[in-house]
Design a protein around this motif. Structure first.
Motif, PDB file in Angstrom:
ATOM      1  N   VAL A 382       0.835  -1.200   0.000  1.00 13.80           N
ATOM      2  CA  VAL A 382       0.000   0.000   0.000  1.00 13.80           C
ATOM      3  C   VAL A 382       0.870   1.250   0.000  1.00 13.80           C
ATOM      4  O   VAL A 382       0.696   2.171  -0.809  1.00 13.80           O
ATOM      5  CB  VAL A 382      -0.963   0.007   1.200  1.00 13.80           C
ATOM      6  N   THR A 383       1.816   1.285   0.922  1.00  7.67           N
ATOM      7  CA  THR A 383       2.696   2.449   1.024  1.00  7.67           C
ATOM      8  C   THR A 383       3.562   2.605  -0.213  1.00  7.67           C
ATOM      9  O   THR A 383       3.800   3.727  -0.691  1.00  7.67           O
ATOM     10  CB  THR A 383       3.577   2.320   2.273  1.00  7.67           C
ATOM     11  N   ALA A 384       4.021   1.489  -0.759  1.00  7.05           N
ATOM     12  CA  ALA A 384       4.877   1.535  -1.942  1.00  7.05           C
ATOM     13  C   ALA A 384       4.134   2.122  -3.134  1.00  7.05           C
ATOM     14  O   ALA A 384       4.680   2.963  -3.875  1.00  7.05           O
ATOM     15  CB  ALA A 384       5.378   0.131  -2.257  1.00  7.05           C
ATOM     16  N   ILE A 385       2.893   1.694  -3.340  1.00  9.22           N
ATOM     17  CA  ILE A 385       2.109   2.209  -4.463  1.00  9.22           C
ATOM     18  C   ILE A 385       1.805   3.691  -4.258  1.00  9.22           C
ATOM     19  O   ILE A 385       1.948   4.506  -5.177  1.00  9.22           O
ATOM     20  CB  ILE A 385       0.812   1.397  -4.623  1.00  9.22           C
ATOM     21  N   ARG A 386       1.397   4.033  -3.035  1.00  8.38           N
ATOM     22  CA  ARG A 386       1.080   5.435  -2.742  1.00  8.38           C
ATOM     23  C   ARG A 386       2.296   6.324  -2.960  1.00  8.38           C
ATOM     24  O   ARG A 386       2.202   7.407  -3.554  1.00  8.38           O
ATOM     25  CB  ARG A 386       0.573   5.574  -1.308  1.00  8.38           C
ATOM     26  N   ARG A 387       3.449   5.878  -2.472  1.00 10.25           N
ATOM     27  CA  ARG A 387       4.659   6.700  -2.594  1.00 10.25           C
ATOM     28  C   ARG A 387       5.048   6.870  -4.063  1.00 10.25           C
ATOM     29  O   ARG A 387       5.491   7.950  -4.479  1.00 10.25           O
ATOM     30  CB  ARG A 387       5.798   6.050  -1.808  1.00 10.25           C
ATOM     31  N   THR A 388       4.871   5.837  -4.861  1.00  6.27           N
ATOM     32  CA  THR A 388       5.193   5.935  -6.284  1.00  6.27           C
ATOM     33  C   THR A 388       4.245   6.891  -6.989  1.00  6.27           C
ATOM     34  O   THR A 388       4.667   7.727  -7.804  1.00  6.27           O
ATOM     35  CB  THR A 388       5.133   4.549  -6.935  1.00  6.27           C
ATOM     36  N   LEU A 389       2.951   6.776  -6.694  1.00  4.51           N
ATOM     37  CA  LEU A 389       1.992   7.712  -7.272  1.00  4.51           C
ATOM     38  C   LEU A 389       2.334   9.148  -6.880  1.00  4.51           C
ATOM     39  O   LEU A 389       2.303  10.064  -7.717  1.00  4.51           O
ATOM     40  CB  LEU A 389       0.577   7.359  -6.808  1.00  4.51           C
ATOM     41  N   ASP A 390       2.660   9.339  -5.620  1.00  6.69           N
ATOM     42  CA  ASP A 390       3.002  10.664  -5.113  1.00  6.69           C
ATOM     43  C   ASP A 390       4.203  11.236  -5.869  1.00  6.69           C
ATOM     44  O   ASP A 390       4.177  12.383  -6.352  1.00  6.69           O
ATOM     45  CB  ASP A 390       3.305  10.542  -3.614  1.00  6.69           C
ATOM     46  N   HIS A 391       5.245  10.441  -6.008  1.00  5.56           N
ATOM     47  CA  HIS A 391       6.448  10.947  -6.669  1.00  5.56           C
ATOM     48  C   HIS A 391       6.180  11.273  -8.132  1.00  5.56           C
ATOM     49  O   HIS A 391       6.613  12.331  -8.629  1.00  5.56           O
ATOM     50  CB  HIS A 391       7.570   9.910  -6.567  1.00  5.56           C
ATOM     51  N   GLU A 392       5.477  10.393  -8.831  1.00  7.14           N
ATOM     52  CA  GLU A 392       5.219  10.641 -10.250  1.00  7.14           C
ATOM     53  C   GLU A 392       4.298  11.836 -10.445  1.00  7.14           C
ATOM     54  O   GLU A 392       4.437  12.585 -11.421  1.00  7.14           O
ATOM     55  CB  GLU A 392       4.644   9.385 -10.907  1.00  7.14           C
ATOM     56  N   MET A 393       3.349  12.054  -9.515  1.00 13.46           N
ATOM     57  CA  MET A 393       2.509  13.254  -9.600  1.00 13.46           C
ATOM     58  C   MET A 393       3.330  14.512  -9.375  1.00 13.46           C
ATOM     59  O   MET A 393       3.066  15.557  -9.986  1.00 13.46           O
ATOM     60  CB  MET A 393       1.372  13.175  -8.581  1.00 13.46           C
ATOM     61  N   SER A 394       4.325  14.428  -8.518  1.00 14.62           N
ATOM     62  CA  SER A 394       5.168  15.600  -8.256  1.00 14.62           C
ATOM     63  C   SER A 394       6.025  15.960  -9.468  1.00 14.62           C
ATOM     64  O   SER A 394       6.369  17.124  -9.665  1.00 14.62           O
ATOM     65  CB  SER A 394       6.052  15.348  -7.037  1.00 14.62           C
ATOM     66  N   LEU A 395       6.359  14.948 -10.283  1.00 16.77           N
ATOM     67  CA  LEU A 395       7.175  15.190 -11.468  1.00 16.77           C
ATOM     68  C   LEU A 395       6.354  15.573 -12.692  1.00 16.77           C
ATOM     69  O   LEU A 395       6.838  16.288 -13.564  1.00 16.77           O
ATOM     70  CB  LEU A 395       7.981  13.928 -11.805  1.00 16.77           C
TER      71      LEU A 395
END
Length: 697
Positions: A382-395
């Motif tokens: 859960v955390t891994a997917i959320r963190r990846t989504l977060d990072h890609e949205m920031s970029l």
């Protein structure tokens, strides 16, 4: 033509207003004649000669469509039609040889002969485009809503110039107003106040079924009178002045950012539903009444003040006929596409599509690595997917996340928790309860160059979106790489503590069997990060399957592998090595297979992706161990394990010392009681027993 019998006396027309000077009426007359010439050529020559296999006449619908097309002038306008929409395409400037050649299945055109010629698309980089329509009735509505929402996103979130006047227009017949797609799009457009025009051509019949079976009384405009947030117009699409005035009013309303509009125009269908339709369900009186409403003679009389003589009118008609004949010659000269090319463009192969996705707008993916750089403590999936989504949205500010309950709640599985608070309601938003609407709008947003990340709450809930999923997957292929709609469709599924027929389905094989979709099935947090990042930066639609049992499973926890970590699709992971047997698996079965293999000499292969899947890794292992066991949670009959078994049998049969075996759930839905579930799902003990059986064969 039946002008001499059916037109009103010219004197009766003199009291009408003069033609609107803001329109090019001679071009309109020419295009109506051109549309009729193409219809006649197909019906009288090309269909009998079997050069056209599907033919749908637009007679009666043609004039109003062309009036509409004349008003789609913004380069970011887009429209999506249906099988009777060729006049609109002509008005947008489509090459007539493309239009006719596509009907003939010739090379080039809309699809290079891959799709029916009346299934249109037109990537018009110099003006309004026609989005890829679909063969299914009503499937055009929600992608058009997605394009309209993308217009608003570019305008209000990205601050992009040139989107203030852009609109999305969808065409449909009166029968299509009964479909899920129509109602889903109507809900999206009205609740979001989108710049979208619903253009409904009401000819009274869905093939032979009267419109009163589609909506009470047969008048969708009357029935939507109290629908909030929707301007409604209704009138006669055969009267030039009335049709032009209402189209202008509808377009002006939507361009003025006043919300969506539904325009219903009544028109006659002057031929059958298709060429094969004899219209035996119509009486002679009905047919005569329809021909009496033919818009072409009405247009001639309306233009009498500016078309100086019968000679000029005849010259326009003759020019249209000549151009249609010249287009036929050019179309027939094209020949048929090389059959060897028909397997191209199922997936992105390095040649960027003309429209759709971020790559067509110049996107370049950041540098990635498939070597993890572990950071900190182990985190769950859960955390891994959320963190990846977060990072890609920031970029990438083109990435948008949406679905049921993904906003303040953070998703029913908590994957999107906190993302709306960080990125706002325009980038992470809840939707109405309509999977057709979720996936369909994602298609339109992807066509407009955004990176949609829609969520389906549970695998079983994807069923209402099946048509949109199928149409999205086939888009690149059926348009011969003119259009593509890359997205990441997140789909949680599988058992978790207990099962049931509604929330615990896997059935990944259905997605694999949908051409054009890549399918990821990560078993752990590290793989989830790598595959999700690849999907978000890729140029194909991806099903990202999140197994519910692994979202917080202790075994699936891994250190975060870094913001640059990305995994290629089609590359399996060998999680355990041995010499006696190859075990092929994925998802929640990976840790069970690893545990079952303890104390035994076995290769355990986690496929990680099912489309594509790593055939080479499996075959290399099997040729070395000489035995193969495939373990998956899905049903046995026609499960993906059958595909793997068939490939192993075809390509490594002489290397085998035992039969290829599968261990799966029986052919039943997932049972709810945990005792029943544990019996049905392959257990560690059953996997171990099967390993021993095969090794001892």
């Amino acid at each position: 033509m039946r002008w001499d019998v059916l037109q009103e006396p010219l004197a009766a027309q003199r009291g009408r207003n003069s033609p609107d000077s803001t329109r090019d009426w001679r071009r309109i007359a020419y295009l109506v004649h051109l549309s009729r010439a193409l219809d006649a050529m197909e019906e009288e020559r090309l269909v009998p000669e079997k050069k056209v296999l599907y033919q749908f006449s637009a007679r009666g619908h043609d004039m109003a469509q062309i009036l509409l097309g004349e008003r789609l002038t913004d380069p970011r306008d887009a429209t999506c039609g249906y099988y009777r929409s060729r006049p609109l395409l002509l008005s947008l400037g489509v090459d007539v040889a493309d239009a006719l050649g596509s009907s003939m299945g010739r090379a080039g055109g809309y699809s290079d002969g891959r799709d029916i010629g009346v299934v249109f698309n037109y990537p018009n980089l110099a003006g309004a485009s026609a989005l890829p329509m679909c063969g299914g009735v009503g499937a055009q509505y929600t992608p058009t809503a997605g394009w309209a929402q993308a217009i608003e996103y570019y305008r209000t979130v990205l601050g992009a110039e040139g989107h203030d006047d852009a609109i999305a227009v969808v065409l449909g017949g009166e029968a299509s107003v009964a479909t899920n797609g129509f109602w889903a799009a109507l809900t999206i457009a009205t609740t979001q106040k989108l710049p979208m025009l619903f253009y409904i051509e009401d000819n009274g019949l869905g093939i032979s079924v009267p419109s009163s079976f589609q909506t009470p009384g047969g008048d969708i405009a009357a029935n939507l009178g109290s629908f909030g947030g929707l301007k409604i117009l209704s009138g006669d699409g055969t009267e030039p002045a009335e049709a032009a005035r209402m189209i202008d009013e509808a377009v002006a309303h939507v361009r003025g950012r006043n919300g969506p509009c539904l325009l219903r125009l009544t028109v006659p269908r002057l031929q059958g539903h298709s060429f094969q339709d004899t219209q035996s369900y119509k009486s002679e009186e009905v047919v005569a009444a329809e021909w009496a409403r033919d818009p072409l003679p009405k247009l001639r009389d309306y233009l009498a003040p500016i078309v100086d003589s019968e000679t000029e009118w005849d010259e326009i008609e003759q020019q249209a006929r000549a151009d249609a004949e010249a287009a036929r010659e050019r179309a027939e000269a094209r020949g048929v596409a090389d059959p060897e090319t028909v397997t191209r463009h199922v997936f992105f192969d390095g040649e960027i599509q003309t429209m759709g996705g971020q790559y067509s707008l110049g996107y370049a993916s950041p540098v990635c690595t498939d070597q993890p750089q572990p950071e900190g403590q182990r985190i769950n999936m859960v955390t891994a997917i959320r963190r990846t989504l977060d990072h890609e949205m920031s970029l990438n500010d083109r990435v948008v996340i949406f679905g049921e309950d993904v906003g303040p709640k953070g998703g029913v599985h908590a994957v999107t928790l906190g993302l709306q608070q960080k990125y706002g309601v325009s980038r992470v938003f809840d939707t109405s309860l309509s999977e057709e609407g979720i996936v369909g709008r994602a298609v339109g947003m992807a066509l407009a160059g955004l990176v949609p990340v829609p969520e389906i709450q549970f695998r079983k809930y994807a069923e209402p979106a099946t048509e949109q999923i199928n149409d999205c997957g086939s888009m690149r292929w059926r348009t011969n790489n003119r259009f593509a709609a890359p997205m990441v469709l997140r789909v949680p599924g599988g058992f978790f503590k207990c099962g049931d027929p509604w929330h615990s389905q896997t059935n990944e094989v259905a997605f694999v069997h949908t051409p054009g979709w890549m399918v990821a099935v990560p078993s752990n947090a590290e793989d989830a990060v790598g595959l999700l990042r690849t999907a978000l930066r890729g140029n194909d639609p991806v099903i990202f399957f999140e197994h519910r049992a692994m979202l917080d499973h202790a075994w699936a926890r891994r250190p975060y592998p870094g913001d640059d970590f990305a995994l290629p699709f089609g590359k399996a992971r060998l999680t355990r090595t041995g010499s006696d047997i190859t075990i092929v698996t994925w998802g929640a079965m990976v840790p069970r297979c690893e545990e079952a293999a303890e104390g035994r000499s076995a290769d355990v292969i986690d496929l990680r992706t099912l489309m594509p899947w790593d055939r080479e890794a499996v075959l290399a292992s099997v040729r070395r161990t000489r035995r193969c066991l495939i373990v998956h949670e899905d049903l046995q009959t026609a499960g993906f394990g059958a595909e793997i078994a068939a490939v192993v049998a075809d390509e490594a049969f002489m290397d085998l010392d035992a039969p290829v075996a599968r261990l799966t759930m029986p052919d039943i839905p997932s049972p709810h009681n945990p005792v029943l579930l544990d019996w049905a799902v392959p257990s560690v003990d059953r996997i171990r027993a099967k390993i021993d059986e095969l090794v001892g064969f």
